[in-house]
Write a protein that holds these residues in place. Structure first.
Motif, PDB file in Angstrom:
ATOM      1  N   LEU A 153       0.858  -1.182   0.000  1.00 23.95           N
ATOM      2  CA  LEU A 153       0.000   0.000   0.000  1.00 23.95           C
ATOM      3  C   LEU A 153       0.893   1.229   0.000  1.00 23.95           C
ATOM      4  CD1 LEU A 153      -2.744  -0.763   2.717  1.00 23.95           C
ATOM      5  CD2 LEU A 153      -3.132  -0.511   0.263  1.00 23.95           C
ATOM      6  N   ARG A 154       0.378   2.319  -0.544  1.00 31.91           N
ATOM      7  CA  ARG A 154       1.078   3.606  -0.436  1.00 31.91           C
ATOM      8  C   ARG A 154       0.160   4.610   0.239  1.00 31.91           C
ATOM      9  NH1 ARG A 154       3.633   7.864  -4.805  1.00 31.91           N
ATOM     10  NH2 ARG A 154       1.421   8.348  -5.164  1.00 31.91           N
ATOM     11  N   LEU A 155       0.595   5.102   1.362  1.00 35.66           N
ATOM     12  CA  LEU A 155      -0.143   6.130   2.080  1.00 35.66           C
ATOM     13  C   LEU A 155       0.323   7.510   1.646  1.00 35.66           C
ATOM     14  CD1 LEU A 155      -0.093   4.689   5.725  1.00 35.66           C
ATOM     15  CD2 LEU A 155      -1.650   4.151   3.832  1.00 35.66           C
ATOM     16  N   SER A 156      -0.618   8.446   1.627  1.00 35.90           N
ATOM     17  CA  SER A 156      -0.299   9.835   1.298  1.00 35.90           C
ATOM     18  C   SER A 156      -0.778  10.740   2.422  1.00 35.90           C
ATOM     19  CB  SER A 156      -0.976  10.255  -0.011  1.00 35.90           C
ATOM     20  OG  SER A 156      -0.541   9.460  -1.090  1.00 35.90           O
ATOM     21  N   CYS A 157      -0.107  11.863   2.568  1.00 36.72           N
ATOM     22  CA  CYS A 157      -0.499  12.844   3.573  1.00 36.72           C
ATOM     23  C   CYS A 157      -0.291  14.231   2.967  1.00 36.72           C
ATOM     24  CB  CYS A 157       0.339  12.686   4.834  1.00 36.72           C
ATOM     25  SG  CYS A 157       0.136  14.016   6.056  1.00 36.72           S
ATOM     26  N   THR A 158      -1.379  14.944   2.751  1.00 37.88           N
ATOM     27  CA  THR A 158      -1.265  16.306   2.244  1.00 37.88           C
ATOM     28  C   THR A 158      -1.239  17.273   3.416  1.00 37.88           C
ATOM     29  OG1 THR A 158      -3.659  16.435   2.010  1.00 37.88           O
ATOM     30  CG2 THR A 158      -2.396  15.778   0.077  1.00 37.88           C
ATOM     31  N   ILE A 159      -0.340  18.231   3.354  1.00 35.25           N
ATOM     32  CA  ILE A 159      -0.135  19.184   4.445  1.00 35.25           C
ATOM     33  C   ILE A 159      -0.422  20.576   3.900  1.00 35.25           C
ATOM     34  CG2 ILE A 159       1.475  20.031   6.171  1.00 35.25           C
ATOM     35  CD1 ILE A 159       3.050  17.437   5.795  1.00 35.25           C
ATOM     36  N   SER A 160      -1.406  21.202   4.450  1.00 30.52           N
ATOM     37  CA  SER A 160      -1.828  22.492   3.924  1.00 30.52           C
ATOM     38  C   SER A 160      -1.513  23.619   4.900  1.00 30.52           C
ATOM     39  CB  SER A 160      -3.327  22.472   3.632  1.00 30.52           C
ATOM     40  OG  SER A 160      -4.051  22.278   4.821  1.00 30.52           O
ATOM     41  N   ARG A 161      -1.497  24.828   4.339  1.00 33.32           N
ATOM     42  CA  ARG A 161      -1.396  26.061   5.115  1.00 33.32           C
ATOM     43  C   ARG A 161      -0.096  26.182   5.891  1.00 33.32           C
ATOM     44  NH1 ARG A 161      -7.578  26.587   7.415  1.00 33.32           N
ATOM     45  NH2 ARG A 161      -8.603  26.262   5.430  1.00 33.32           N
ATOM     46  N   TYR A 162       1.014  25.843   5.218  1.00 36.55           N
ATOM     47  CA  TYR A 162       2.282  26.158   5.845  1.00 36.55           C
ATOM     48  C   TYR A 162       3.256  26.569   4.756  1.00 36.55           C
ATOM     49  CZ  TYR A 162       5.048  22.122   4.316  1.00 36.55           C
ATOM     50  OH  TYR A 162       5.760  21.219   3.579  1.00 36.55           O
ATOM     51  N   THR A 163       4.239  27.372   5.142  1.00 36.01           N
ATOM     52  CA  THR A 163       5.244  27.809   4.189  1.00 36.01           C
ATOM     53  C   THR A 163       6.643  27.680   4.763  1.00 36.01           C
ATOM     54  OG1 THR A 163       5.006  30.085   4.960  1.00 36.01           O
ATOM     55  CG2 THR A 163       3.703  29.426   3.037  1.00 36.01           C
TER      56      THR A 163
ATOM     57  N   ASN B 196       7.753  18.029  -2.373  1.00 38.02           N
ATOM     58  CA  ASN B 196       7.636  19.375  -1.817  1.00 38.02           C
ATOM     59  C   ASN B 196       6.678  20.245  -2.616  1.00 38.02           C
ATOM     60  OD1 ASN B 196       9.362  19.026   0.370  1.00 38.02           O
ATOM     61  ND2 ASN B 196      11.171  19.436  -0.853  1.00 38.02           N
ATOM     62  N   ALA B 197       6.680  20.068  -3.939  1.00 35.18           N
ATOM     63  CA  ALA B 197       5.805  20.891  -4.779  1.00 35.18           C
ATOM     64  C   ALA B 197       4.339  20.626  -4.444  1.00 35.18           C
ATOM     65  CB  ALA B 197       6.081  20.617  -6.246  1.00 35.18           C
ATOM     66  N   LYS B 198       4.031  19.379  -4.139  1.00 30.78           N
ATOM     67  CA  LYS B 198       2.655  19.010  -3.814  1.00 30.78           C
ATOM     68  C   LYS B 198       2.374  19.069  -2.320  1.00 30.78           C
ATOM     69  CE  LYS B 198       2.120  15.885  -7.763  1.00 30.78           C
ATOM     70  NZ  LYS B 198       1.820  14.498  -8.197  1.00 30.78           N
ATOM     71  N   LYS B 199       3.424  19.366  -1.527  1.00 28.48           N
ATOM     72  CA  LYS B 199       3.302  19.365  -0.064  1.00 28.48           C
ATOM     73  C   LYS B 199       2.661  18.069   0.407  1.00 28.48           C
ATOM     74  CE  LYS B 199       3.418  24.349   0.540  1.00 28.48           C
ATOM     75  NZ  LYS B 199       2.781  25.552   1.111  1.00 28.48           N
ATOM     76  N   THR B 200       3.197  16.987  -0.086  1.00 28.37           N
ATOM     77  CA  THR B 200       2.649  15.669   0.225  1.00 28.37           C
ATOM     78  C   THR B 200       3.745  14.758   0.742  1.00 28.37           C
ATOM     79  OG1 THR B 200       0.963  15.918  -1.474  1.00 28.37           O
ATOM     80  CG2 THR B 200       1.386  13.693  -0.692  1.00 28.37           C
ATOM     81  N   LEU B 201       3.399  14.030   1.774  1.00 29.52           N
ATOM     82  CA  LEU B 201       4.265  13.021   2.378  1.00 29.52           C
ATOM     83  C   LEU B 201       3.727  11.649   1.998  1.00 29.52           C
ATOM     84  CD1 LEU B 201       6.574  12.500   4.529  1.00 29.52           C
ATOM     85  CD2 LEU B 201       4.715  12.363   6.208  1.00 29.52           C
ATOM     86  N   TYR B 202       4.641  10.719   1.723  1.00 28.21           N
ATOM     87  CA  TYR B 202       4.228   9.375   1.327  1.00 28.21           C
ATOM     88  C   TYR B 202       4.853   8.322   2.250  1.00 28.21           C
ATOM     89  CZ  TYR B 202       3.098  11.756  -3.057  1.00 28.21           C
ATOM     90  OH  TYR B 202       2.591  12.611  -4.004  1.00 28.21           O
TER      91      TYR B 202
END
Length: 126
Positions: free
Chosen positions: A18-28, A73-79
């Motif tokens: 399985l591949r888990l994803s985590c989107t992280i919003s509202r940070y710079t 980093n461009a998608k602000k996503t952790l896998y």
């Protein structure tokens, strides 16, 4: 307010992936430690994989060689790529972030992270 949202959980047979994803919003922030935690029924939440903005990755021994943490980093996503899954990997999986680089001896400790997602369930059974 930083928000994290996990996805990609599900039910698989032993040996599956399985591949888990985590989107992280509202940070710079450019400095961070991001990690995956999991919590199995009746057990404490444990940190299993970490990646930081310095390029370091680390794993708990029980997942080393089977799980891979990465980021876009461009998608602000952790896998979290999980291969050769075992029944003992069954748990709720959470992503977490703190906006600094943690010392390596404590970068998988839950108390050091500021933000957690709501989790995604992974079930491994025949």
């Amino acid at each position: 307010q930083v928000q994290l949202e996990e996805s990609g959980g599900g039910s698989v047979q032993p040996g599956g992936s399985l591949r888990l994803s985590c989107t992280i919003s509202r940070y710079t922030y450019n400095t961070y430690s991001m990690a995956w935690f999991r919590e199995a029924p009746g057990k404490e939440r444990e940190g299993i994989a970490i990646i930081d903005s310095g390029g370091f990755t680390g794993y708990k021994d029980s997942v080393k060689g089977r799980f891979t943490i990465s980021e876009d980093n461009a998608k602000k996503t952790l896998y979290l790529q999980m291969n050769n899954l075992k029944p003992e990997d069954t748990a709720m999986y959470y992503c977490a972030v703190i906006f600094r680089i943690l010392p390596r001896l404590s970068n998988l400790e839950e108390r050091n992270y500021s933000y957690f997602g709501q989790g995604t369930q992974v079930t491994v059974s025949a």
